[in-house]
Design an enzyme around this catalytic site. Structure first.
Site, mmCIF file in Angstrom:
data_model
loop_
_atom_site.group_PDB
_atom_site.id
_atom_site.type_symbol
_atom_site.label_atom_id
_atom_site.label_comp_id
_atom_site.label_asym_id
_atom_site.label_seq_id
_atom_site.Cartn_x
_atom_site.Cartn_y
_atom_site.Cartn_z
ATOM 1 N N GLU A 47 -1.864 8.302 3.372
ATOM 2 C CA GLU A 47 -1.803 9.229 4.795
ATOM 3 C C GLU A 47 -0.997 10.382 4.299
ATOM 4 O OE1 GLU A 47 -0.026 6.895 7.769
ATOM 5 O OE2 GLU A 47 -1.819 5.570 7.627
ATOM 6 N N GLU A 88 -8.715 -1.174 5.144
ATOM 7 C CA GLU A 88 -7.877 -1.994 6.076
ATOM 8 C C GLU A 88 -8.704 -1.977 7.207
ATOM 9 O OE1 GLU A 88 -4.172 0.343 6.889
ATOM 10 O OE2 GLU A 88 -3.990 0.924 4.732
HETATM 11 C C1 XIL Z 1 0.877 -1.950 8.979
HETATM 12 C C2 XIL Z 1 1.434 -3.788 8.911
HETATM 13 O O1 XIL Z 1 -0.006 -4.192 9.037
HETATM 14 C C3 XIL Z 1 2.073 -3.912 9.598
HETATM 15 O O2 XIL Z 1 2.476 -5.242 9.631
HETATM 16 C C4 XIL Z 1 3.503 -3.007 9.753
HETATM 17 O O3 XIL Z 1 4.369 -3.353 10.793
HETATM 18 C C5 XIL Z 1 3.260 -1.705 9.721
HETATM 19 O O4 XIL Z 1 2.103 -1.400 8.903
HETATM 20 N N1 XIL Z 1 -1.843 2.124 7.850
HETATM 21 C C6 XIL Z 1 -1.499 1.501 6.537
HETATM 22 C C7 XIL Z 1 -0.885 0.192 6.614
HETATM 23 O O5 XIL Z 1 -1.512 2.079 5.532
HETATM 24 O O6 XIL Z 1 0.062 0.005 5.587
HETATM 25 C C8 XIL Z 1 -0.315 -0.297 8.065
HETATM 26 O O7 XIL Z 1 -0.009 -1.499 8.070
HETATM 27 C C9 XIL Z 1 -1.597 -0.186 9.150
HETATM 28 C C10 XIL Z 1 -1.864 1.567 9.196
#
Ligand code: XIL
Length: 383
Positions: free
Chosen positions: A162, A267
């Protein structure tokens, strides 16, 4: 050739006869990883409870359907390296052992991010900001220690997460403020030094938007121009029922492939609840009101919505399989709806339904839709 797929009819018969002899669905469902086109990994993010073996519902699903895992939280800086001189490796060791035991492609997430990173990374003992050389040294130590520990066992790293604004310019994070624009290159350089065989990725969200994607591809070009290793660009794939359009996913995968790197969907989930820009705001009362208004399905997802989600997943996977030469991996951000982060994002305390398995670990219509698209793609390529 890996496992051939089962025509739908055969599958129906198998389910019926399995039920007759008391087997559960889970024993006879086709494994997603076996249905996927050759070369396309099917991954899932694991919570610490899951890689610790404490989620009895998720475990059989993970081992049966997935051939890649990503650590949802335990390799993030705040967890693996909570204080300057203290690393916490036990949970991550168990995660890597789990993947090794099941012969999975293991993804480390993530080495450098502006979130889930202790504020103390950027300050000295007296609390004042540190300078470029000191922060570079910390970044080098972090990456060498974490990547080095799992050298040869973690197969790919989300090196930087990011780094971009929506318009494709660099986010003005502390990393950029203190280190300057070449901080991304430095992170890739340190990661490659620590494990020359590991794949290295740039990861971000909303790369279906052309301007932001141009920023990610610029990062890839700049890394390559410096002679640095970069294997892939990850788009997180946190999507909605009606966004992004399949055409925009298509353009994204085509352009990432044309840039000479693999595309990863890192994701994936599909939020079925209303989203609103204002949900991200700091006004707590407003957020509470939004929760009350938008927690639409506190008890169950209506059948029509299940079908809508299934159709959406089918559309998405059709685009993936059309680009299966350039898509190396599709990773879901969670196993069952029960543990999805979307129950708590962007507002805490809603009941969400973004994944392929329901809260009890039963496959949803969305599972069958994805399996069908994968199965059809294998049939097409076999002909
Ligand atoms: C999220 C996790 O799923 C949660 O458990 C945590 O509280 C916050 O982070 N983008 C990303 C991930 O790259 O690392 C994030 O994961 C979701 C958004």
């Amino acid at each position: 050739m890996r496992n051939r797929t089962w025509p739908a009819l055969l599958l129906g018969c198998a389910l019926a006869s399995a039920a007759a002899i008391g087997m559960s669905d889970a024993d006879v469902l086709p494994a997603l990883k076996a249905l996927a086109p050759r070369g396309l990994l099917i991954g899932v993010a694991l919570s610490q409870a899951q890689s610790d073996g404490k989620d009895a519902v998720a475990l059989p699903i993970v081992t049966r359907h997935f051939n890649s895992i990503t650590a949802e939280n335990i390799l993030k800086w705040e967890n693996v390296h909570p204080e300057t001189d203290r690393f916490v490796f036990e949970p991550a060791d168990r995660f890597v052992d789990f993947g090794g035991k099941h012969d999975m492609f293991i993804v480390g997430h993530t080495l450098l991010w502006h979130q889930q990173t202790p504020a103390s990374v950027f300050t000295g003992p007296d609390g004042s900001p540190i300078g470029r050389e000191a922060l570079l040294a910390r970044l080098r130590t972090h990456i060498q220690t974490v990547v080095g520990r799992y050298r040869g066992r973690v197969h790919g790293w989300d090196v930087v997460n990011e780094a971009l604004e929506e318009d494709g310019t660099l986010r003005n994070s502390k990393w950029r403020q203190i280190l300057g624009e070449d901080y991304i290159a430095k992170a890739f350089e340190f990661a490659h030094q620590a494990d020359p065989d590991a794949e290295l990725y740039y990861n971000d969200f909303n790369l279906t938007k052309a301007a932001k994607r141009a920023g990610a591809l610029r990062i890839v070009r700049q890394l390559k121009a410096r002679g640095l290793r970069v294997d892939g660009v990850g788009d997180q794939g946190h999507w909605l029922l009606a966004w992004p359009a399949p055409e925009d996913i298509d353009s994204m995968l085509a352009e990432i492939g044309a840039a000479g790197v693999k595309a990863h969907i890192t994701e994936l989930d599909v939020d079925v609840l209303p989203r609103d820009e204002r949900m991200y705001g700091a006004d707590l009362d407003a957020r509470k009101a939004f929760r009350a208004e938008t927690n639409l399905y506190p008890d169950a997802l209506p059948a029509g919505k299940h079908q809508e989600l299934a159709a959406r997943y089918a559309d998405i996977f059709k685009v993936f399989v059309a680009h299966s030469r350039s898509v190396a991996r599709v990773t879901f951000w969670g196993v069952t709806d029960r543990t999805s982060w979307l129950n708590n994002f962007p507002i805490p305390g809603r009941v969400n339904y973004p994944l392929l398995w329901d809260r009890a670990g039963q496959p949803k219509p969305a599972f069958h839709a994805v399996a069908r698209v994968l199965e059809e793609s294998r049939r097409d390529t076999a002909e």
